[in-house]
Design an enzyme around this catalytic site. Structure first.
Site: not given
Length: 263
Positions: A127, A140
């Site tokens: 990501s 995350y």
């Protein structure tokens, strides 16, 4: 012979979009998902990606059935949000296990099957949040940064066996990831909670106004077709710009900009 592709987290979002596109392109696709899912285009195994022995057995079953495995797409992942001060340690452990540990172990288990062909690809979904650290999604971001670092190291290890490794870095993507993200809130800390809720609301809005998962799936398809794919690919104009700017601007300035946007 059709190329055989395994996709974790194939029942929704980027995983499902990728499975559908690859099946339409003539690939033999197998999915692995925590929840039961039936799709006429591909076969899906119901399995928790953190059950390493079962995942390895699925790999073996697919290999025995098809005689080969060509590609593993490590897509399964979860999100948690909240001030790190108030984040449940169990949620921290879960996101590390699901987003990073299971990806590493799945990669380690698939390599012997890919070596049988003396070629193959491992595609890891990272990501932009692994490059640009996100407040109130620190765990995350940490796992996605780990995915990219792991991918680079693995690419060196597997190069003699013609196994290519690529990390895909999508920007904001409209999937059900937004609504399934766990949020830890401490109502006794109103100041921090207010900041966190404002930040998550902004991130959620960006995600739901983001690109279609089909756009990411098409990039994954192109990576599979390429003989020598890059180690990292950013998906989306904004994503590419953000990653490019991290190469030019000082880290402290990047953090300042993110603070103004999400802090």
């Amino acid at each position: 012979m059709k190329k055989v592709v395994i996709i974790t987290g194939a029942n929704s979002g980027i995983g499902l979009a990728t499975a559908n596109i690859l099946a339409d392109k003539g690939y033999k696709v197998y999915g692995i998902s925590r929840n039961y899912y039936n799709n006429e285009k591909f076969e899906n195994y119901q399995c928790d990606i953190n059950n390493y022995e079962e995942v390895n057995q699925i790999f073996q079953n697919i290999y025995d059935k098809e005689g080969k495995i060509d590609v593993l797409i490590n897509n399964a992942g979860i999100g948690i949000a909240g001030a790190i001060e108030h984040t449940n340690p169990n949620n921290i452990q879960e996101i590390i296990n699901t987003n990073l540990t299971s990806l590493i172990i799945s990669s380690s288990k698939i390599i012997p099957f890919l070596r049988q062909n003396n070629e193959g690809k491992i595609i890891n979904i990272s990501s932009v949040g692994g490059i640009i650290a996100l407040p109130f999604q620190a765990c995350y971001s940490a796992t996605k940064a780990g995915v990219e670092t792991f991918s680079k190291a693995l690419a060196i290890e597997t190069k003699p066996y013609n196994i290519k490794v690529t990390a895909i870095l999508p920007g904001d993507t409209k999937t059900n990831f937004t609504e399934t993200r766990k949020v830890d809130i401490n109502n006794n800390d109103q100041d921090l909670t207010k900041r966190m809720e404002k930040s998550i609301k902004k991130m959620s809005k960006d995600e739901q106004n983001g690109m279609s998962p089909d756009k990411v799936a098409k990039v994954i398809y192109k990576v599979i077709k390429r003989k020598n794919p890059p180690l990292r690919i950013s998906v989306g104009i904004v994503s590419k710009l953000e990653v490019f700017l991290t190469r030019l601007l000082p880290t402290k300035l990047i953090n300042y900009i993110i603070e103004k946007m999400y802090g």
